[in-house]
Structures are given as C-alpha cells and as structure tokens.
Enzyme design. Sequence first.
Site, PDB file in Angstrom:
ATOM      1  N   SER A 197      46.901  14.052  34.532  1.00 23.78           N
ATOM      2  CA  SER A 197      46.954  12.772  35.109  1.00 23.78           C
ATOM      3  C   SER A 197      48.776  13.061  34.312  1.00 23.78           C
ATOM      4  O   SER A 197      48.548  12.170  35.492  1.00 23.78           O
ATOM      5  CB  SER A 197      46.932  11.620  34.638  1.00 23.78           C
ATOM      6  OG  SER A 197      46.754  11.092  34.048  1.00 23.78           O
ATOM      7  N   GLU A 253      45.912  15.971  44.082  1.00 25.76           N
ATOM      8  CA  GLU A 253      47.051  16.407  43.828  1.00 25.76           C
ATOM      9  C   GLU A 253      46.991  18.112  43.201  1.00 25.76           C
ATOM     10  O   GLU A 253      46.841  18.641  42.538  1.00 25.76           O
ATOM     11  CB  GLU A 253      48.006  15.931  42.869  1.00 25.76           C
ATOM     12  CG  GLU A 253      48.010  14.173  44.021  1.00 25.76           C
ATOM     13  CD  GLU A 253      48.829  13.116  42.520  1.00 25.76           C
ATOM     14  OE1 GLU A 253      49.729  12.494  43.551  1.00 25.76           O
ATOM     15  OE2 GLU A 253      48.354  13.296  41.796  1.00 25.76           O
ATOM     16  N   HIS A 305      44.750  17.451  40.724  1.00 29.26           N
ATOM     17  CA  HIS A 305      44.626  16.207  39.795  1.00 29.26           C
ATOM     18  C   HIS A 305      43.817  15.801  40.992  1.00 29.26           C
ATOM     19  O   HIS A 305      44.100  15.319  41.987  1.00 29.26           O
ATOM     20  CB  HIS A 305      45.818  15.458  40.009  1.00 29.26           C
ATOM     21  CG  HIS A 305      45.771  13.994  39.152  1.00 29.26           C
ATOM     22  ND1 HIS A 305      46.554  12.728  39.982  1.00 29.26           N
ATOM     23  CD2 HIS A 305      44.794  13.607  38.451  1.00 29.26           C
ATOM     24  CE1 HIS A 305      46.396  12.478  39.065  1.00 29.26           C
ATOM     25  NE2 HIS A 305      45.018  12.396  38.514  1.00 29.26           N
ATOM     26  N   ASN A 326      50.431   8.345  40.826  1.00 29.31           N
ATOM     27  CA  ASN A 326      50.916   7.445  39.257  1.00 29.31           C
ATOM     28  C   ASN A 326      52.741   7.089  38.852  1.00 29.31           C
ATOM     29  O   ASN A 326      53.241   6.333  38.827  1.00 29.31           O
ATOM     30  CB  ASN A 326      50.586   7.995  38.112  1.00 29.31           C
ATOM     31  CG  ASN A 326      49.008   8.392  38.337  1.00 29.31           C
ATOM     32  OD1 ASN A 326      48.202   7.152  38.351  1.00 29.31           O
ATOM     33  ND2 ASN A 326      48.579   9.304  37.458  1.00 29.31           N
TER      34      ASN A 326
END
Length: 527
Positions: free
Chosen positions: A108, A141, A129, A179
């Site tokens: 991540s 992702e 991800h 994120n």
Amino acid sequence: MDKIIVVGAGTMGAGIAFVAARAGYAVDLVDPDAPTRARAVERIRKEAERAKVPEAAGAVTLRERLPDSSDAGLAIEAVPERLELKLDVFRALESVLDSSAILASNTSSLSIDAIAAGLHHPERILGLHFFNPPAAMKLVEIVHGEQTSDEALAHARAYVERFAKTAVLAADTPGFIVNRVARPFYLQAMRAYVAGVAPPEDLDRLARGAGFRMGPFELMDFIGLDINFATSESIYARTGARRLEPLALQAEMVGAGRLGRKSGSGFFDYANGAIKHDDEPVAPADSLDEDERVVVLGFGSVAREFEELLAQRYATVSSIENDEFVDEIGMDTTIVVDAGDGVSDRSEVIRQLDTILPPEAVIFVDAYATDIEALTGRLKHPERIVGYGVLGTLAAQRVIEIVDAEKTGDDALELAQELFESIGKDVVLVEDTPALFLGRTVGSIINEAIYAVQEDVASADDIDIAMRQGTNYPIGPIAWGREIGGKRVARILHRLAKAEGDAFAPHRAIWVLDAETEDAEMEEVQP
C-alpha cells in the site's frame, strides 16, 4: 491461469486467498509461521461459510514454504511492508515460476519500481492493492511500474475481473490513488481540531452528515493511529508536499500508545466498547410558522433550494435574485438567508442590509465565501449575523456548520438552529475559521484528486471509482468538485491558504470543474 500463489497468510493474505478460491482458482497460501497459518485456515473457513461457498476453503492449500516449482499464472505477495523482505519473496518466486507468470505486490505504500529493480523480468511486476477486508471490498488498484508491460496489465485486469472486483489503474506514485487522495480527510480534520474549530465528535458528525460512512477521527481510531500515521509519513517523505505533512498531534498520540480501538483509546475512549452514534434524521416542522418573514437572497441552485424548503415551513417566504433590489426588502422582514453566487464576498450587500433592516432581523451569510469576522467588525448590528456552511446542495447535507462567531448573539444562534431544524437539518457550532471544517476537508480532497489527475496518477474516472469503492466516499471527488463548482472550491481554498499558507491553495486546474460536460479534459487552465 487456474492456480495462484499467495505469499503471506496474515489478514490480507488470507483474505486474498479466499477471494481467489471463491473465483475458482486453486490457491497455495504460503507462510513460514505455523500459528499464522492456523489463523488463516480459520479465517478462510469462516469467510467460506459466510459466503455460502464451503468448497472455497478446500481450494486453499497452506504451505510452510514455496514449492520447488509451480505452474501458477499469478503470485501475490502480502507480507509486511518492508522492502528487503518483499524483495526476498519476489526473488524466490522468480525461481519457482515460469517467466510468463505475473508477480504482484499487495503493498500500500512501497514503490513497485523499487521492488522490480534487480529482478530478471521487471516487465511482469505490478501492484495488486486489495483493501481490507478483501472479501468485502470491491476495489483493487492495479499499479503499473515504469517497466510493467501492457500484456501484464491486461492479464492482471482479467484476474481482478474474475475475482468479481473493480479494477482501477494507478501509476507507481506515493499512496497510489486511495491513500494519496484520502490524506486530506485525516490531515485537514486534525488541523481543524488543533485550530479549535470543534471537538472530534462534532467534526465526525459533520463528516457523516455530508455522506461519509465514518468520521475522520473514528476512522483513524479504527485503522490504528500508528498505521495511519506511518502511511502519512511515507507519502509525505516521497512527495515532500507541504499540504500532505503529518501533524505533531498524531505523532504524540502514537508515542503515548493511544492507537485507537486496538489500544482502548485514541481520539475516543473505547473502555465501554464501540462508539454509538445518534444520527437520526431531524424531523422537519409539521406546521407553518406564521410569525417570521423570510427573504432568500441569491442567484444559484442553493438559493432555490432554500426558497423551496423554507416555503414549506414558513408562511411568508420571498426571494430576490438581483442585488440591485436589496433596498426593496420590506421593513417587516425578520430573516434574510443570503446565498449569493457561492463565490463572491458578500460583505457589501450585508452591510447594506444592516443599514436597512431593523436590529431584530437576523441575517444568514455563506461563511465559505465571506469572512464573518471581518464582516461583523464593520457592522452596526454584528450580533444578528449568522455564518453557515452549505457546500454543494442542501439535499446532500444532513448537518450544517453554524459559525459561533465572537460577536454573534445567542438569540441569533438559537434562531439558526430552529430554522435549519425546521427544514430537517441538524446543526453543529464551529469556531470562526477560514473554510470551517467541511470546506477545508472536502475542498482539499477535491484539490488532491486534481493534483493526482495532473500528475498522471490515474484518470479522473478511475479516481472517482477508487474513492467511492475503496473508501466509501458518498461521491467521487472530481464529481463532487463539479457539483460544488470549481470557482467555489477555489474560493474556499484561497481563504484557507491565506490563513495557513500557500501549500493549501487550489491547483490551477481546479477551474476546469466548471466545464459544462462531464467528460471535459482535465487540462491545466488559468483562472
């Protein structure tokens, strides 16, 4: 294509293994730690029972080490976030898999290019991800490095689709999409708290009232302040962007062991279990108010919403769409709701109203566009000014920010609560700071999304999909920006930047959000 290797049998690895098994793959789940493998078996069994696919549990084989060779078409690494450990895993995978197999990391925060460096076939290295819990979260992702081949990306997308997940494509940049774009949700919330805007429980209530599934403080406690802080530190270290700099507050809390739910305390105390919310919708008034005389002043959709809703609760409601007619407002007017155009400072209009209306009339002012402190310092009757915050539409916002300004009187604040509750809206009092809370937080999320588009992290569509499905945002940030309006978002962020530094200013491409079509190119344009 029918066998997959997952390395790392922790929470994420076991969840990914179950997702693959549920999709019909035979899965080798590898972890050297026996207790971890035992916990993984139980997790997968429970997930299979919950999903009513008991055969999925039987499709996962737990292994202490990698086999000497494997015909798996995909291997997914899900070990702890340490680069050297991941490199060891990928070197081992290269030795047992065919050169055509896809090698994916569930990282991540680490760079896919850094993982691919030194491997024999960097063109097949990419990120997959997943989000926690993998069985429930729909988003994956797909992260492409500089050397990742189009063929590898196509194969990865095919796997994700067979997993019954939604794939978005992200460049190998700090935080990828979710994120990265989510950072302001946490950072701006903490900045608002440190600035004394309101306590965490009230700020969380505002966030939920705007459509977020969970407020930022409760969410940080849920994730773990240590994990959230480490992610923020990693993204800031790799970007150097001042707007993404972590706060000392979180470092202090982590140092004190206040990590959130898992430690029993964070921003909230969990001694008595999980937090319970009282978010029941406010019931609109069921009778018409015959006493107040309401005028709605403004030129856009929010003004029209105010007019329609207030007309259902007050017997006398009129509207003015042109400032030239402000001096025609009747002397019997008791409430003026000024929505303006959502962008312009309304100080001069409010000063004019202050000279026209009797002292007991209350004037509501859009606090995102107008500086309430500066305004009230220039008025004869500042006690009747109530700053409020409606970001996009009244329909989309259950809780309204009301400015508890130094010069605003208690009677005016009480009337503000009555007025908004009469149209089914809850209120939260906030201190008079530029951009208040929702303005600074949502505006900064939109701004970060635009930065990500401009830096080729991902397409605008994929960013919106990622933030809806990866974080349960009520609307994608690009779509949200279009709903609010680029000029309005820019106005809010300019006020924030004036108070807290140029790092928080709007990206110059933010103006394209006012383009007429949804598929307008996100190109840089000057204001």
